[in-house]
Design an enzyme around this catalytic site. Structure first.
Site, PDB file in Angstrom:
ATOM      1  N   CYS A 149       9.997   2.454 -26.050  1.00 22.50           N
ATOM      2  CA  CYS A 149      10.238   2.238 -24.628  1.00 22.50           C
ATOM      3  C   CYS A 149      11.714   2.102 -24.277  1.00 22.50           C
ATOM      4  CB  CYS A 149       9.471   1.005 -24.165  1.00 22.50           C
ATOM      5  SG  CYS A 149       7.720   1.104 -24.574  1.00 22.50           S
ATOM      6  N   HIS A 192      13.500  -5.169 -17.995  1.00 19.60           N
ATOM      7  CA  HIS A 192      12.445  -4.425 -18.704  1.00 19.60           C
ATOM      8  C   HIS A 192      11.077  -4.982 -18.296  1.00 19.60           C
ATOM      9  CE1 HIS A 192      10.713  -1.864 -21.713  1.00 19.60           C
ATOM     10  NE2 HIS A 192      10.169  -2.888 -22.349  1.00 19.60           N
ATOM     11  N   GLU A 251      13.040 -11.680 -22.975  1.00 15.94           N
ATOM     12  CA  GLU A 251      14.097 -11.057 -22.186  1.00 15.94           C
ATOM     13  C   GLU A 251      14.840 -12.102 -21.355  1.00 15.94           C
ATOM     14  OE1 GLU A 251      14.900  -7.295 -19.154  1.00 15.94           O
ATOM     15  OE2 GLU A 251      12.855  -8.036 -19.431  1.00 15.94           O
ATOM     16  N   LYS A 299       8.174  -2.450 -12.966  1.00 15.00           N
ATOM     17  CA  LYS A 299       6.920  -2.034 -13.605  1.00 15.00           C
ATOM     18  C   LYS A 299       5.708  -2.652 -12.913  1.00 15.00           C
ATOM     19  CE  LYS A 299       8.788  -1.206 -18.250  1.00 15.00           C
ATOM     20  NZ  LYS A 299      10.196  -1.593 -17.984  1.00 15.00           N
ATOM     21  N   HIS A 344       3.976   0.995 -16.843  1.00 11.72           N
ATOM     22  CA  HIS A 344       4.967   1.190 -17.905  1.00 11.72           C
ATOM     23  C   HIS A 344       4.919   2.637 -18.392  1.00 11.72           C
ATOM     24  CE1 HIS A 344       7.576   0.590 -21.133  1.00 11.72           C
ATOM     25  NE2 HIS A 344       6.999  -0.405 -21.786  1.00 11.72           N
ATOM     26  N   PHE A 379       9.074  -1.014 -29.017  1.00 18.32           N
ATOM     27  CA  PHE A 379       8.503  -1.286 -30.331  1.00 18.32           C
ATOM     28  C   PHE A 379       9.460  -0.785 -31.415  1.00 18.32           C
ATOM     29  CE2 PHE A 379       3.642  -1.303 -29.290  1.00 18.32           C
ATOM     30  CZ  PHE A 379       3.818  -2.467 -28.575  1.00 18.32           C
TER      31      PHE A 379
END
Length: 412
Positions: A163, A303, A314, A335, A340, A400
């Protein structure tokens, strides 16, 4: 190495809330949600625990000519649609093919092509597998399609860092331009992975929201009752060039890309480092490259996937960089509206950060029922004005594998 700033002269997007960048921005400001129940037979056939996602508002094969759509996986179709819009928005710059580059990312690639071909092989045998299967499923298919459409010969590269992919592509494109290896680069990312296998797999790891009864509000970053992310699809692209060149041709300039930071957590294959150490280093690197301090930042596109662990990690990263001032900076978690887009999400949120600079506003973050007291960021459910004067906006992407990428954009 060139000393001219790198600027954005074109944007494009195909998203769950709009078929173009401008339509997506307008819908985002209106507080729209692109999330809805999936109306496919395969949802019930596979007894999927999650039955909703953020599907694209406009199917790419309805935009492209039929022959070209048939030769591209949906992920590459989205890429071509977004890239064409961005290129036209930039005024279709006249550039030698050997000086035009493409940096287009994906997290997964041609998933639909791969799994459809596997079904064909099992059910009908090897002779029925399409000859174009490999060119359609390969992760670099989107970059290849865009480069061939634009006759770009400087380079065509694909980043696949989950991502964080398309934010990393933008940062890499800026480096190419600064090094003088290209004069214009179109960068972005695309994904089309709303498929029964990925829906089942992400559900199995408890990553997806399970709000089947209320999908439109399922993506709720920073809300105390957040329970996972929502799968989305689409693409976004930006056209990048040196400011001197852009001004010489009279191009419209949206913003400058003034910094980028790329780091790795080296912690866990799916979970973020709990204190956000890698993420905070990426933010610091982006600000250092921008020759800016944390006090200069006027807006953050976070994010913020709506996962219990990701959102708080975050926040800790941002707190470590900005200190208590982080609670005063307008933050948007877009998002909540788009879902996403995995490998396409960084490019899309870069477009939103760029448009926030242009319009002097922070887009809303919808669906927060009660904000998590452990994440006391300045988040609003309505459009918020940014401080007057020059803007410095950062856009965060984390993936990831422990991939972290941050891009910094500034007023011109």
């Amino acid at each position: 190495m060139t000393m001219s700033r790198i600027v954005v002269t074109g944007i494009g997007a195909s998203t769950p809330i709009g078929g173009t960048a401008s339509d997506s921005w307008a819908a985002l400001l209106d507080g729209a949600s692109g999330v809805s129940s999936l109306e496919f037979d395969w949802v019930a056939q596979n007894d999927l625990p999650v039955t909703f996602a953020a599907q694209a508002a406009v199917r790419p094969d309805s935009v492209l000519e039929r022959p070209e759509a048939k030769r591209l996986d949906p992920s590459a179709q989205f890429a071509l649609v977004a890239a064409r819009e961005a290129w036209a928005d930039a005024g279709s710059p006249e550039v030698e093919p050997e000086r035009l580059g493409v940096d287009f990312a994906t997290g997964i690639g041609g998933l639909w092509t791969l799994l459809d071909a596997w079904d064909t092989l099992r059910e009908k045998g090897p002779r029925r597998v399409m000859p174009m299967t490999v060119p359609m499923l390969m992760p670099n298919a989107a970059a290849a399609a865009v480069s061939m459409h634009l006759n770009a010969r400087a380079y065509a590269r694909t980043v696949a860092s989950a991502c964080a992919s398309s934010t990393e592509s933008i940062v890499n494109a800026v480096e190419h331009l600064r090094l003088g290896l290209a004069d214009v680069v179109i960068a972005g990312g695309a994904e089309s992975a709303i498929h029964p296998l990925t829906m089942a797999a992400f559900s199995s790891m408890q990553a997806l929201s399970k709000r089947n009864d209320d999908p439109a509000t399922a993506s709720r970053p920073y809300s105390i009752d957040r329970d996972g992310f929502v799968m989305g699809e689409g693409a976004a692209a930006v056209v990048l060039e040196r400011e001197d060149d852009a001004r010489a041709r009279g191009a419209k300039i949206y913003a400058a890309v003034v910094g980028g930071g790329i780091t790795a957590d080296s912690y866990h294959i799916t979970a973020p480092e709990p204190e956000g150490l890698g993420a905070s280093r990426a933010v610091r690197l982006a600000l250092e490259e921008a020759d800016a301090s944390p006090d200069d930042v006027t807006h953050i596109n976070a994010h913020a996937t709506s996962t219990p662990t990701g959102d708080i990690a975050e926040y800790r990263a941002l707190r470590s960089v900005f200190g208590d001032r982080v609670h005063e900076i307008p933050v948007s978690a877009t998002k909540a509206s788009t879902g996403h887009l995995l490998g396409g999400t960084g490019a899309l949120e870069a477009v939103f950060a760029i448009l926030a600079i242009r319009d002097g506003i922070a887009p809303p973050t919808i669906n927060i029922s009660t904000q998590d007291p452990e994440i006391p960021l300045r988040v609003s459910g309505t459009v918020s004005p940014l401080p007057s004067g020059d803007q410095l906006v950062i856009s965060n992407s984390f993936g990831f594998g422990g991939h972290n990428a941050v891009a910094a954009f500034a007023s011109v």
